[in-house]
Design a protein around this motif. Structure first.
Motif, PDB file in Angstrom:
ATOM      1  N   VAL A   1      20.712  32.594  31.856  1.00 38.18           N
ATOM      2  CA  VAL A   1      21.872  33.465  32.037  1.00 38.18           C
ATOM      3  C   VAL A   1      22.148  34.210  30.730  1.00 38.18           C
ATOM      4  O   VAL A   1      22.265  33.596  29.668  1.00 38.18           O
ATOM      5  N   VAL A   2      22.258  35.543  30.815  1.00 35.45           N
ATOM      6  CA  VAL A   2      22.488  36.349  29.613  1.00 35.45           C
ATOM      7  C   VAL A   2      23.899  36.922  29.551  1.00 35.45           C
ATOM      8  O   VAL A   2      24.309  37.474  28.531  1.00 35.45           O
ATOM      9  N   GLY A   3      24.654  36.811  30.641  1.00 34.54           N
ATOM     10  CA  GLY A   3      26.013  37.334  30.632  1.00 34.54           C
ATOM     11  C   GLY A   3      26.759  36.958  31.890  1.00 34.54           C
ATOM     12  O   GLY A   3      26.156  36.550  32.892  1.00 34.54           O
ATOM     13  N   LEU A   4      28.090  37.087  31.811  1.00 33.54           N
ATOM     14  CA  LEU A   4      28.977  36.728  32.910  1.00 33.54           C
ATOM     15  C   LEU A   4      29.883  37.915  33.219  1.00 33.54           C
ATOM     16  O   LEU A   4      30.432  38.539  32.308  1.00 33.54           O
ATOM     17  N   VAL A   5      30.045  38.203  34.508  1.00 31.62           N
ATOM     18  CA  VAL A   5      30.957  39.270  34.924  1.00 31.62           C
ATOM     19  C   VAL A   5      31.985  38.661  35.867  1.00 31.62           C
ATOM     20  O   VAL A   5      31.640  38.143  36.933  1.00 31.62           O
TER      21      VAL A   5
ATOM     22  N   LEU B   1      28.500  32.830  26.043  1.00 30.05           N
ATOM     23  CA  LEU B   1      27.859  33.971  26.689  1.00 30.05           C
ATOM     24  C   LEU B   1      28.779  35.186  26.651  1.00 30.05           C
ATOM     25  O   LEU B   1      30.000  35.045  26.794  1.00 30.05           O
ATOM     26  N   PRO B   2      28.225  36.395  26.491  1.00 28.68           N
ATOM     27  CA  PRO B   2      29.057  37.599  26.554  1.00 28.68           C
ATOM     28  C   PRO B   2      29.638  37.765  27.955  1.00 28.68           C
ATOM     29  O   PRO B   2      28.990  37.427  28.948  1.00 28.68           O
ATOM     30  N   SER B   3      30.870  38.276  28.005  1.00 31.89           N
ATOM     31  CA  SER B   3      31.568  38.348  29.284  1.00 31.89           C
ATOM     32  C   SER B   3      32.179  39.725  29.507  1.00 31.89           C
ATOM     33  O   SER B   3      32.562  40.421  28.558  1.00 31.89           O
ATOM     34  N   TRP B   4      32.293  40.064  30.779  1.00 30.44           N
ATOM     35  CA  TRP B   4      32.950  41.286  31.227  1.00 30.44           C
ATOM     36  C   TRP B   4      33.976  40.881  32.280  1.00 30.44           C
ATOM     37  O   TRP B   4      33.795  39.887  32.977  1.00 30.44           O
ATOM     38  N   TYR B   5      35.041  41.668  32.390  1.00 28.61           N
ATOM     39  CA  TYR B   5      36.117  41.285  33.320  1.00 28.61           C
ATOM     40  C   TYR B   5      36.681  42.528  33.998  1.00 28.61           C
ATOM     41  O   TYR B   5      37.029  43.508  33.333  1.00 28.61           O
ATOM     42  N   LEU B   6      36.785  42.477  35.329  1.00 30.70           N
ATOM     43  CA  LEU B   6      37.498  43.499  36.096  1.00 30.70           C
ATOM     44  C   LEU B   6      38.838  42.924  36.518  1.00 30.70           C
ATOM     45  O   LEU B   6      38.892  41.954  37.293  1.00 30.70           O
ATOM     46  N   VAL B   7      39.912  43.487  35.984  1.00 29.27           N
ATOM     47  CA  VAL B   7      41.266  43.107  36.369  1.00 29.27           C
ATOM     48  C   VAL B   7      41.676  43.934  37.582  1.00 29.27           C
ATOM     49  O   VAL B   7      41.595  45.163  37.563  1.00 29.27           O
ATOM     50  N   ALA B   8      42.089  43.254  38.637  1.00 33.19           N
ATOM     51  CA  ALA B   8      42.599  43.922  39.845  1.00 33.19           C
ATOM     52  C   ALA B   8      44.109  44.065  39.683  1.00 33.19           C
ATOM     53  O   ALA B   8      44.853  43.092  39.821  1.00 33.19           O
ATOM     54  N   ALA B   9      44.564  45.265  39.363  1.00 30.87           N
ATOM     55  CA  ALA B   9      45.951  45.474  38.956  1.00 30.87           C
ATOM     56  C   ALA B   9      46.959  45.223  40.072  1.00 30.87           C
ATOM     57  O   ALA B   9      48.140  44.998  39.789  1.00 30.87           O
ATOM     58  N   ASP B  10      46.506  45.259  41.327  1.00 29.61           N
ATOM     59  CA  ASP B  10      47.408  45.042  42.461  1.00 29.61           C
ATOM     60  C   ASP B  10      47.118  43.732  43.187  1.00 29.61           C
ATOM     61  O   ASP B  10      47.458  43.571  44.364  1.00 29.61           O
ATOM     62  N   ASP B  11      46.498  42.806  42.490  1.00 33.34           N
ATOM     63  CA  ASP B  11      46.083  41.533  43.086  1.00 33.34           C
ATOM     64  C   ASP B  11      47.296  40.714  43.540  1.00 33.34           C
ATOM     65  O   ASP B  11      48.261  40.541  42.788  1.00 33.34           O
ATOM     66  N   GLU B  12      47.235  40.192  44.763  1.00 30.29           N
ATOM     67  CA  GLU B  12      48.293  39.337  45.295  1.00 30.29           C
ATOM     68  C   GLU B  12      47.820  37.902  45.519  1.00 30.29           C
ATOM     69  O   GLU B  12      48.504  37.115  46.165  1.00 30.29           O
TER      70      GLU B  12
END
Length: 239
Positions: free
Chosen positions: A84-88, A172-183
């Motif tokens: 594994v080289v990264g996490l999303v 591990l390097p990481s990326w993140y998508l924040v869902a601004a309207d998440d319920e």
């Protein structure tokens, strides 16, 4: 081999691998080899074992992408994440050592998507249709959302008590998508996860299932992670 990392997509609770369909299509169109396994959601240990099995199938560098509870699974790989080289993380849990999902919210009331969770006699939880369509998949076409509800995977409530060991994002390097309207997961909690793991972060005006309602943004983030990790050395997977 085309030089691109393999992509493994992890679904979360109350979902299955088909929730990634549009993202799979987008990634395949860009030349990526993609796997979206099904997880039993019977225990965190079972789900991590399943992920390790899938990682053994991948030849070469691999990006792991998790949605919601799928983030819990990939975080629990710890510092033993062969190839594994990264996490999303896509609107996903990214706990730190010593934390559990149950303790995360403290005394705060459950989010709207989880307010009426149905738990059966065997200790498995599922979402009623109104909450699934109206909150869990709030920005998905209702016809599609009802199909997703029909295919939802119930989750063992035991997973909420599992305490995280060393999290994989520490190494591990990481990326993140924040869902601004998440319920389902509060957006401020997602921002906290992203901030403390030092993740490259994007924020999208999306509900919880961003890979369904905003697949293009998810594909773009995965490709950004793939480009950033290109050429990263990895330990060979066991034979």
């Amino acid at each position: 081999m085309n030089g691109k990392p393999k992509i493994v997509l992890l679904h979360g609770a109350f979902a299955d691998g088909s929730s990634w369909s549009a993202v799979i299509e987008g990634l395949q169109a860009r030349g990526y080899e993609v796997t979206a396994p099904q997880f039993s959601l019977t225990s965190l240990a079972d789900d991590v074992a399943r992920l390790r099995q899938v990682l053994e199938w991948q030849e070469g560098p691999t990006l792991v992408v998790g949605h919601s509870y799928g983030g819990q699974i990939m975080t629990a790989l710890g510092d033993n994440a062969t190839n594994v080289v990264g996490l999303v993380y896509v609107a996903a849990f990214g706990l730190d050592e010593g934390e559990s999902l149950a303790a995360l919210g403290g005394d705060a009331p459950p989010t709207a998507a989880l307010a009426h969770l149905l738990v059966d006699g065997r200790g498995f939880g599922r979402l009623p249709e109104d909450d699934f369509v109206g909150h869990f998949a709030a920005d998905v076409d209702p016809v599609r959302a009802r199909v997703m509800h029909a295919a939802q995977q119930p989750v063992s409530m035991a997973v909420f008590g599992d305490v995280m060991g060393t999290p994989s994002w520490r190494s591990l390097p990481s990326w993140y998508l924040v869902a601004a309207d998440d319920e389902a997961i509060a957006p401020e909690v997602e921002r906290m996860f992203a901030d403390r793991m030092g993740a490259e972060t994007v924020e999208v005006a999306s509900g919880h299932v961003a890979m369904v309602s905003h697949p293009g943004a998810v594909v773009d983030l995965i490709e950004a992670a793939a480009n950033a990790t290109a050429g990263a050395p990895v330990e060979a997977a066991p034979a």
